[in-house]
Design a protein around this motif. Structure first.
Motif, PDB file in Angstrom:
ATOM      1  N   ASN A  12     -45.759  15.869-122.791  1.00  0.00           N
ATOM      2  CA  ASN A  12     -45.982  16.751-121.639  1.00  0.00           C
ATOM      3  C   ASN A  12     -46.680  16.103-120.450  1.00  0.00           C
ATOM      4  OD1 ASN A  12     -44.922  18.975-123.101  1.00  0.00           O
ATOM      5  ND2 ASN A  12     -46.865  19.155-124.174  1.00  0.00           N
ATOM      6  N   ASN A  13     -47.265  14.927-120.637  1.00  0.00           N
ATOM      7  CA  ASN A  13     -48.007  14.327-119.530  1.00  0.00           C
ATOM      8  C   ASN A  13     -48.228  12.842-119.798  1.00  0.00           C
ATOM      9  OD1 ASN A  13     -49.991  14.248-121.486  1.00  0.00           O
ATOM     10  ND2 ASN A  13     -51.430  15.560-120.414  1.00  0.00           N
ATOM     11  N   ALA A  26     -58.319   9.817-119.173  1.00  0.00           N
ATOM     12  CA  ALA A  26     -57.838  10.800-118.196  1.00  0.00           C
ATOM     13  C   ALA A  26     -56.408  11.181-118.547  1.00  0.00           C
ATOM     14  CB  ALA A  26     -57.896  10.231-116.778  1.00  0.00           C
ATOM     15  N   THR A  27     -55.984  12.351-118.085  1.00  0.00           N
ATOM     16  CA  THR A  27     -54.600  12.788-118.249  1.00  0.00           C
ATOM     17  C   THR A  27     -54.116  13.398-116.942  1.00  0.00           C
ATOM     18  OG1 THR A  27     -55.186  15.007-119.011  1.00  0.00           O
ATOM     19  CG2 THR A  27     -54.905  13.303-120.708  1.00  0.00           C
ATOM     20  N   ALA A  28     -52.790  13.394-116.770  1.00  0.00           N
ATOM     21  CA  ALA A  28     -52.172  14.021-115.594  1.00  0.00           C
ATOM     22  C   ALA A  28     -50.679  14.155-115.857  1.00  0.00           C
ATOM     23  CB  ALA A  28     -52.428  13.199-114.336  1.00  0.00           C
ATOM     24  N   GLU A  32     -48.782   8.495-111.135  1.00  0.00           N
ATOM     25  CA  GLU A  32     -49.657   8.401-109.962  1.00  0.00           C
ATOM     26  C   GLU A  32     -50.908   9.248-110.144  1.00  0.00           C
ATOM     27  OE1 GLU A  32     -46.384   9.232-109.839  1.00  0.00           O
ATOM     28  OE2 GLU A  32     -45.573   7.341-109.074  1.00  0.00           O
ATOM     29  N   GLY A  33     -50.726  10.431-110.700  1.00  0.00           N
ATOM     30  CA  GLY A  33     -51.856  11.326-110.928  1.00  0.00           C
ATOM     31  C   GLY A  33     -52.840  10.766-111.932  1.00  0.00           C
ATOM     32  N   ILE A  38     -57.896   8.260-113.612  1.00  0.00           N
ATOM     33  CA  ILE A  38     -58.630   7.277-114.409  1.00  0.00           C
ATOM     34  C   ILE A  38     -59.562   6.476-113.508  1.00  0.00           C
ATOM     35  CG2 ILE A  38     -56.946   5.377-114.388  1.00  0.00           C
ATOM     36  CD1 ILE A  38     -59.053   6.503-117.409  1.00  0.00           C
ATOM     37  N   GLN A  39     -59.185   6.255-112.269  1.00  0.00           N
ATOM     38  CA  GLN A  39     -60.108   5.575-111.352  1.00  0.00           C
ATOM     39  C   GLN A  39     -61.358   6.429-111.152  1.00  0.00           C
ATOM     40  OE1 GLN A  39     -58.525   4.104-107.666  1.00  0.00           O
ATOM     41  NE2 GLN A  39     -60.534   3.549-106.899  1.00  0.00           N
ATOM     42  N   GLU A  40     -61.161   7.728-110.942  1.00  0.00           N
ATOM     43  CA  GLU A  40     -62.300   8.638-110.798  1.00  0.00           C
ATOM     44  C   GLU A  40     -63.137   8.663-112.080  1.00  0.00           C
ATOM     45  OE1 GLU A  40     -60.186  12.206-109.850  1.00  0.00           O
ATOM     46  OE2 GLU A  40     -59.976  11.678-107.726  1.00  0.00           O
TER      47      GLU A  40
END
Length: 70
Positions: A12-13, A26-28, A32-33, A38-40
Motif C-alpha cells: 500500500n505504500n 518513515a512511510t508515504a 518522493e513522499g 525520511i529526511q524530516e
C-alpha cells in the motif's frame, strides 16, 4: 552529514529506514513522499539525540548494486 536510506515498496505504500540510525523510519504513498518524510525523520531523530546528550553516529553505511543474470 549524508546518511544512506533504504526505501522499500509494500502493498500500500513505501517505507524508508536509516541503517545508521536504528528506529528512524518513515512511510508515504509515493517514493518522493517517503524521501521527504525520511529526511524530516532524520532531522528530528538527530535533534532528539542532541537534546538527550547522545553522541551522533557518523554515517558508515554504503550502498552498492550488484548485477546478476535474471
Amino acid at each position: 552529514m549524508r546518511y544512506a536510506i533504504v526505501i522499500e515498496k509494500s502493498d500500500n505504500n513505501y517505507g524508508a529506514w536509516v541503517p545508521d540510525l536504528p528506529g528512524c523510519v518513515a512511510t508515504a504513498k509515493t517514493v518522493e513522499g517517503v524521501q521527504k518524510r525520511i529526511q524530516e525523520a532524520i532531522e528530528m531523530h538527530l535533534a532528539g539525540m542532541r537534546e538527550d546528550g547522545d553522541p551522533i553516529p557518523p554515517p558508515t553505511s554504503q550502498v552498492h548494486y550488484v548485477d546478476v543474470a535474471a
